[in-house]
Design an enzyme around this catalytic site. Structure first.
Site, PDB file in Angstrom:
ATOM      1  N   ASN A   9      67.902  71.099 -80.593  1.00  0.00           N
ATOM      2  CA  ASN A   9      68.677  72.270 -80.203  1.00  0.00           C
ATOM      3  C   ASN A   9      67.970  72.860 -78.998  1.00  0.00           C
ATOM      4  O   ASN A   9      66.924  73.481 -79.121  1.00  0.00           O
ATOM      5  CB  ASN A   9      68.716  73.270 -81.375  1.00  0.00           C
ATOM      6  N   LYS A  11      68.891  75.164 -77.075  1.00  0.00           N
ATOM      7  CA  LYS A  11      69.096  76.610 -76.897  1.00  0.00           C
ATOM      8  C   LYS A  11      69.425  76.926 -75.426  1.00  0.00           C
ATOM      9  O   LYS A  11      70.059  76.112 -74.765  1.00  0.00           O
ATOM     10  CB  LYS A  11      67.884  77.395 -77.417  1.00  0.00           C
ATOM     11  N   HIS A  94      74.415  79.163 -85.791  1.00  0.00           N
ATOM     12  CA  HIS A  94      72.956  79.270 -85.692  1.00  0.00           C
ATOM     13  C   HIS A  94      72.556  80.744 -85.889  1.00  0.00           C
ATOM     14  O   HIS A  94      73.290  81.644 -85.482  1.00  0.00           O
ATOM     15  CB  HIS A  94      72.487  78.760 -84.327  1.00  0.00           C
ATOM     16  N   GLU A  96      70.587  82.580 -84.360  1.00  0.00           N
ATOM     17  CA  GLU A  96      70.532  83.366 -83.122  1.00  0.00           C
ATOM     18  C   GLU A  96      71.929  83.826 -82.727  1.00  0.00           C
ATOM     19  O   GLU A  96      72.110  84.920 -82.195  1.00  0.00           O
ATOM     20  CB  GLU A  96      69.876  82.530 -82.002  1.00  0.00           C
ATOM     21  N   GLU A 166      67.873  76.477 -92.114  1.00  0.00           N
ATOM     22  CA  GLU A 166      66.852  77.003 -91.208  1.00  0.00           C
ATOM     23  C   GLU A 166      66.431  78.403 -91.638  1.00  0.00           C
ATOM     24  O   GLU A 166      67.115  79.379 -91.308  1.00  0.00           O
ATOM     25  CB  GLU A 166      67.406  77.071 -89.775  1.00  0.00           C
ATOM     26  N   GLY A 172      61.109  79.232 -84.362  1.00  0.00           N
ATOM     27  CA  GLY A 172      60.395  79.627 -83.146  1.00  0.00           C
ATOM     28  C   GLY A 172      59.113  80.392 -83.409  1.00  0.00           C
ATOM     29  O   GLY A 172      58.531  80.974 -82.509  1.00  0.00           O
ATOM     30  N   SER A 212      60.556  75.394 -86.646  1.00  0.00           N
ATOM     31  CA  SER A 212      59.202  74.979 -86.250  1.00  0.00           C
ATOM     32  C   SER A 212      58.834  73.562 -86.673  1.00  0.00           C
ATOM     33  O   SER A 212      57.663  73.281 -86.964  1.00  0.00           O
ATOM     34  CB  SER A 212      58.148  75.978 -86.758  1.00  0.00           C
TER      35      SER A 212
HETATM   36  P1  PGA Z   1      62.377  75.792 -83.601  1.00  0.00           P
HETATM   37  O1  PGA Z   1      63.957  76.077 -83.598  1.00  0.00           O
HETATM   38  O2  PGA Z   1      62.195  74.347 -83.938  1.00  0.00           O
HETATM   39  O3  PGA Z   1      61.927  76.146 -82.222  1.00  0.00           O
HETATM   40  O4  PGA Z   1      61.794  76.683 -84.660  1.00  0.00           O
HETATM   41  C1  PGA Z   1      64.787  75.485 -84.552  1.00  0.00           C
HETATM   42  C2  PGA Z   1      66.200  75.974 -84.358  1.00  0.00           C
HETATM   43  O5  PGA Z   1      66.398  77.163 -84.069  1.00  0.00           O
HETATM   44  O6  PGA Z   1      67.158  75.184 -84.499  1.00  0.00           O
END
Ligand code: PGA
Length: 248
Positions: A9, A11, A94, A96, A166, A172, A212
């Protein structure tokens, strides 16, 4: 046996030209015929990304899509805009997007239905906050998110869906969930799908862990009974993604 699916992803990272460069760099590293590899990239990079992955094992996915066919929805992307260029996957809901763009379980459900109508595989995100985990309501919360996301989705469609578990507190932050925590929730999601549909659907659906994920944590996570791969943010933009794809 379910085939693993390991998705990046990206982003809001990389310009279209940077996207092509990064794909060229990652191409040889993510070769693995035993797993599905998907790069989910920003909308403006979809076309150059599709071009760049031709002849490889990499599929391209979008990070979002609207639930209407067309019309007065300034700034949105319609499902047939994605299928027209050859996009096969779309991330839906997601955390976010839920946090910054007011997505809800209801809009997630509408988008999931629309994606299936157009033959696009949705990667449906769910996950609890740290407060919810501390309150002991993680499984209840996730079950609610899944039940709403799958309203009116048929068993045949559900079999093809991908769910990404998630935990928001792990995204993150460098705080990966323990393998036990990740497996517990992914198993609970599979049980929930079994209740909503049947054993065959629960057996077929693919459930990823995200939050992560790194080259170090991937091998143990991806070999759990109910974890069928990962949705990877930060590490998907680095050569480390090759190690994650080739976790075995
Ligand atoms: P990350 O993000 O691996 O940077 O924690 C995962 C995601 O948001 O899909």
């Amino acid at each position: 046996m379910r085939r693993k699916i390991i998705a990046g992803n990206w982003k809001m990272n990389k310009t279209p030209s940077e996207t092509v460069k990064l794909i060229e760099e990652l191409k040889p590293l993510v070769k693995n015929d035993e797993v599905d590899v998907v790069f989910c990239v920003p909308a403006v990079s979809l076309i150059p990304a599709l071009e760049a992955v031709k002849g490889t094992n990499i599929e391209i996915g979008a990070e979002n899509m609207f639930y209407e066919e067309s019309g007065a929805y300034t700034g949105e992307i319609a499902p047939n805009m994605l299928t027209d260029i050859g996009v096969k996957y779309v991330i839906i809901g997601h955390s976010e997007r839920r946090e910054y763009f007011a997505e809800t379980d209801e809009t997630v459900n509408k988008k999931v239905l629309k994606a299936f109508e157009h033959g696009i595989t949705p990667i449906i995100c769910c996950g609890e906050s740290l407060t919810q985990r501390e309150q002991g309501i993680t499984i209840d919360w996730i079950r609610m998110q899944i039940k709403i996301a799958f309203l009116n989705v048929t068993a045949e469609q559900a079999k093809k869906a991908v769910i990404a578990y998630e935990p928001i507190w792990a995204i993150g932050t460098g705080k990966v969930a323990t393998t036990e925590q990740a497996e517990e929730v992914c198993a609970a999601i599979r049980t929930c799908i079994g209740e909503l549909y049947d054993a065959a659907t629960a057996e077929a659906i693919r459930i990823q862990y995200g939050g992560s994920v790194s080259a170090a944590s991937a091998p143990e996570l991806f070999t759990q009974a109910n974890i069928d791969g990962g949705l990877v943010g930060g590490a998907s933009l680095k050569p480390d993604f090759g190690k994650i794809v080739n976790y075995k």
